[in-house]
Design a protein around this motif. Structure first.
Motif, mmCIF file in Angstrom:
data_model
loop_
_atom_site.group_PDB
_atom_site.id
_atom_site.type_symbol
_atom_site.label_atom_id
_atom_site.label_comp_id
_atom_site.label_asym_id
_atom_site.label_seq_id
_atom_site.Cartn_x
_atom_site.Cartn_y
_atom_site.Cartn_z
ATOM 1 N N LEU A 1 0.822 -1.200 0.000
ATOM 2 C CA LEU A 1 0.000 0.000 0.000
ATOM 3 C C LEU A 1 0.858 1.252 0.000
ATOM 4 N N LYS A 2 0.452 2.231 -0.808
ATOM 5 C CA LYS A 2 1.164 3.500 -0.932
ATOM 6 C C LYS A 2 0.371 4.605 -0.240
ATOM 7 N N SER A 3 0.950 5.174 0.806
ATOM 8 C CA SER A 3 0.333 6.319 1.479
ATOM 9 C C SER A 3 0.778 7.610 0.804
ATOM 10 N N HIS A 4 -0.024 8.644 0.925
ATOM 11 C CA HIS A 4 0.309 9.953 0.380
ATOM 12 C C HIS A 4 1.586 10.462 1.035
ATOM 13 N N GLY A 5 2.431 11.121 0.254
ATOM 14 C CA GLY A 5 3.700 11.611 0.788
ATOM 15 C C GLY A 5 3.560 12.532 1.978
ATOM 16 N N SER A 6 2.484 13.302 2.025
ATOM 17 C CA SER A 6 2.274 14.236 3.135
ATOM 18 C C SER A 6 1.319 13.685 4.191
ATOM 19 N N SER A 7 1.193 12.373 4.246
ATOM 20 C CA SER A 7 0.290 11.734 5.207
ATOM 21 C C SER A 7 0.606 12.132 6.643
ATOM 22 N N ASP A 8 -0.454 12.262 7.443
ATOM 23 C CA ASP A 8 -0.276 12.508 8.867
ATOM 24 C C ASP A 8 -0.473 11.192 9.619
ATOM 25 N N ALA A 9 -0.444 11.260 10.943
ATOM 26 C CA ALA A 9 -0.563 10.046 11.752
ATOM 27 C C ALA A 9 -1.894 9.335 11.519
ATOM 28 N N ASN A 10 -2.959 10.112 11.342
ATOM 29 C CA ASN A 10 -4.274 9.520 11.107
ATOM 30 C C ASN A 10 -4.292 8.715 9.809
ATOM 31 N N ALA A 11 -3.614 9.221 8.779
ATOM 32 C CA ALA A 11 -3.558 8.516 7.506
ATOM 33 C C ALA A 11 -2.831 7.182 7.653
ATOM 34 N N PHE A 12 -1.752 7.168 8.426
ATOM 35 C CA PHE A 12 -1.018 5.912 8.621
ATOM 36 C C PHE A 12 -1.845 4.917 9.431
ATOM 37 N N LYS A 13 -2.553 5.410 10.423
ATOM 38 C CA LYS A 13 -3.427 4.521 11.192
ATOM 39 C C LYS A 13 -4.487 3.904 10.283
ATOM 40 N N ASN A 14 -5.076 4.730 9.421
ATOM 41 C CA ASN A 14 -6.104 4.226 8.518
ATOM 42 C C ASN A 14 -5.534 3.310 7.445
ATOM 43 N N ALA A 15 -4.266 3.507 7.102
ATOM 44 C CA ALA A 15 -3.613 2.599 6.154
ATOM 45 C C ALA A 15 -3.487 1.205 6.769
ATOM 46 N N VAL A 16 -3.182 1.155 8.061
ATOM 47 C CA VAL A 16 -3.114 -0.132 8.755
ATOM 48 C C VAL A 16 -4.488 -0.785 8.773
ATOM 49 N N ARG A 17 -5.522 0.012 9.059
ATOM 50 C CA ARG A 17 -6.897 -0.521 9.037
ATOM 51 C C ARG A 17 -7.237 -1.097 7.675
ATOM 52 N N GLN A 18 -6.846 -0.369 6.637
ATOM 53 C CA GLN A 18 -7.119 -0.789 5.267
ATOM 54 C C GLN A 18 -6.395 -2.103 4.953
ATOM 55 N N ALA A 19 -5.121 -2.191 5.333
ATOM 56 C CA ALA A 19 -4.351 -3.412 5.097
ATOM 57 C C ALA A 19 -4.957 -4.584 5.861
ATOM 58 N N ARG A 20 -5.360 -4.324 7.078
ATOM 59 C CA ARG A 20 -5.971 -5.363 7.915
ATOM 60 C C ARG A 20 -7.225 -5.926 7.258
ATOM 61 N N THR A 21 -8.076 -5.048 6.753
ATOM 62 C CA THR A 21 -9.305 -5.496 6.097
ATOM 63 C C THR A 21 -8.998 -6.313 4.846
ATOM 64 N N ALA A 22 -8.025 -5.861 4.056
ATOM 65 C CA ALA A 22 -7.643 -6.571 2.839
ATOM 66 C C ALA A 22 -7.109 -7.962 3.163
ATOM 67 N N LEU A 23 -6.315 -8.062 4.233
ATOM 68 C CA LEU A 23 -5.770 -9.363 4.627
ATOM 69 C C LEU A 23 -6.871 -10.282 5.145
ATOM 70 N N GLN A 24 -7.794 -9.730 5.902
ATOM 71 C CA GLN A 24 -8.901 -10.538 6.430
ATOM 72 C C GLN A 24 -9.727 -11.140 5.305
ATOM 73 N N ASN A 25 -9.800 -10.426 4.179
ATOM 74 C CA ASN A 25 -10.608 -10.887 3.053
ATOM 75 C C ASN A 25 -9.789 -11.526 1.939
ATOM 76 N N ASN A 26 -8.506 -11.815 2.234
ATOM 77 C CA ASN A 26 -7.632 -12.508 1.284
ATOM 78 C C ASN A 26 -7.679 -11.863 -0.099
ATOM 79 N N LEU A 27 -7.457 -10.547 -0.133
ATOM 80 C CA LEU A 27 -7.543 -9.798 -1.386
ATOM 81 C C LEU A 27 -6.598 -10.327 -2.458
ATOM 82 N N VAL A 28 -5.331 -10.488 -2.123
ATOM 83 C CA VAL A 28 -4.345 -10.928 -3.123
ATOM 84 C C VAL A 28 -4.700 -12.316 -3.651
ATOM 85 N N GLY A 29 -5.094 -13.212 -2.764
ATOM 86 C CA GLY A 29 -5.481 -14.557 -3.183
ATOM 87 C C GLY A 29 -6.690 -14.553 -4.094
#
Length: 329
Positions: free
Chosen positions: A291-319
């Motif tokens: 996942l690529k976060s925006h270059g000027s991301s703040d802490a909230n954006a990084f937290k939400n990136a983790v949430r996003q990755a977590r959801t994708a992993l839970q749903n086996n997106l790549v598979g």
């Protein structure tokens, strides 16, 4: 779930990266987070010890102005490269970085590797819409040129992403074009149209860029050149509008009073177009979740990136993408 975070990537690293990771580690106890980067700079920023937050030292950093391919090949101990290697070797299930986009794409291709059958991975950020749901757009800059077959792959991957990660049962897929008629556009879009019609997706036809914010579709497909121009135009327009509103509302005592009355509505409107709420854009088509976060991301954006990755992993997106592409061949 194990997620590696490039702690040195982004305009405000490592400070906001660490802050966002700490917030994510506290909220998502089922996720193991590894901050990859200069331990001497990261460690003092950790004000508390969390059992699911770790540091992996990496001695090098890929800078924003580094040439992507050379940087990835030469800086083998760069935080971004090390995070990619963790995904490749199975030590991490996903990685997040706000660093050099070209270098991250190169890391994805050279280190993580592609899903068999995918010619080119696509950068797929969310574009905010007036209904607050957003449109997934791909490709928005990973590949400047594309073939009709590439657009077909983007459409399939985007449809799976919106279904698996956002829970949309039958995502509407549109093709970015200069008109809604089937035979409008250049040679690329005219050739891609029948391929999308015959694909196992809910294709709704051509979509003009002026209709994107009206949520006429859930996934918009385009080549990276046109897509990046569309994205930068939308970002620039939004910035100008908010700047102009601020100027007008501070012009006099009367306008300041008006602004005070309208403030809740204006804040809600602005939040709809806040990229930090979407977290990060996946590079779809890779053999691991990147996942690529925006270059000027703040802490909230990084937290939400983790949430996003977590959801994708839970749903086996790549598979799910790998299976769909294999079955479609």
């Amino acid at each position: 779930m194990r997620i590696a975070i490039d702690a040195m990537g982004g305009d405000h690293a490592p400070g906001v990266v660490v802050e966002g990771a700490v917030a994510a580690a506290k909220e998502y106890k089922d996720v193991e987070l590894t901050l990859v980067g200069d331990k001497a700079r990261i460690e003092p920023l950790l004000t508390e010890q969390l059992p699911n937050l770790h540091i992996m030292h990496a001695s090098e950093v890929i800078e924003a102005d580094d040439e992507p391919v050379k940087a990835v090949r030469r800086k083998k101990d760069a935080s971004m490269v090390v995070a990619g290697r963790l995904v490749k070797e199975g030590a991490a299930d996903a990685m997040i970085s706000a660093g050099n986009t070209g270098a991250l794409m190169t890391t994805g291709l050279l280190i993580v590797g592609r899903i068999p059958g995918i010619d080119r991975p696509a950068l797929a950020p969310m574009i905010p819409t007036l209904d607050g749901v957003g449109v997934l757009a791909l490709d928005l800059g990973a590949n400047m040129d594309a073939t009709p077959e590439h657009l077909l792959q983007y459409a399939i991957m985007g449809s799976i992403y919106r279904s698996k990660v956002h829970g949309i049962e039958r995502p509407r897929v549109g093709l970015l074009n200069i008109g809604t008629e089937a035979m409008k556009g250049n040679e690329l879009t005219k050739a891609a149209y029948p391929l999308l019609e015959g694909a196992p997706i809910h294709f709704v036809g051509n979509i003009e860029s002026r209709d994107i914010l009206q949520a006429e579709c859930d996934v918009i497909v385009c080549d990276g050149f046109a897509g990046n121009i569309m994205l930068k135009t939308l970002e620039g327009t939004a910035s100008v509008i908010f700047s102009a509103l601020k100027t007008e509302f501070t012009r006099s005592t009367l306008t300041k009073l008006s602004a005070a009355i309208l403030k809740p509505g204006l804040a809600a409107f602005k939040n709809k177009f806040d990229y930090t709420e979407h977290g990060a854009a996946p590079l779809l088509g890779l053999g691991g979740l990147v996942l690529k976060s925006h270059g000027s991301s703040d802490a909230n954006a990084f937290k939400n990136a983790v949430r996003q990755a977590r959801t994708a992993l839970q749903n086996n997106l790549v598979g799910a993408i790998a299976v769909e592409i294999k079955n479609g061949k």
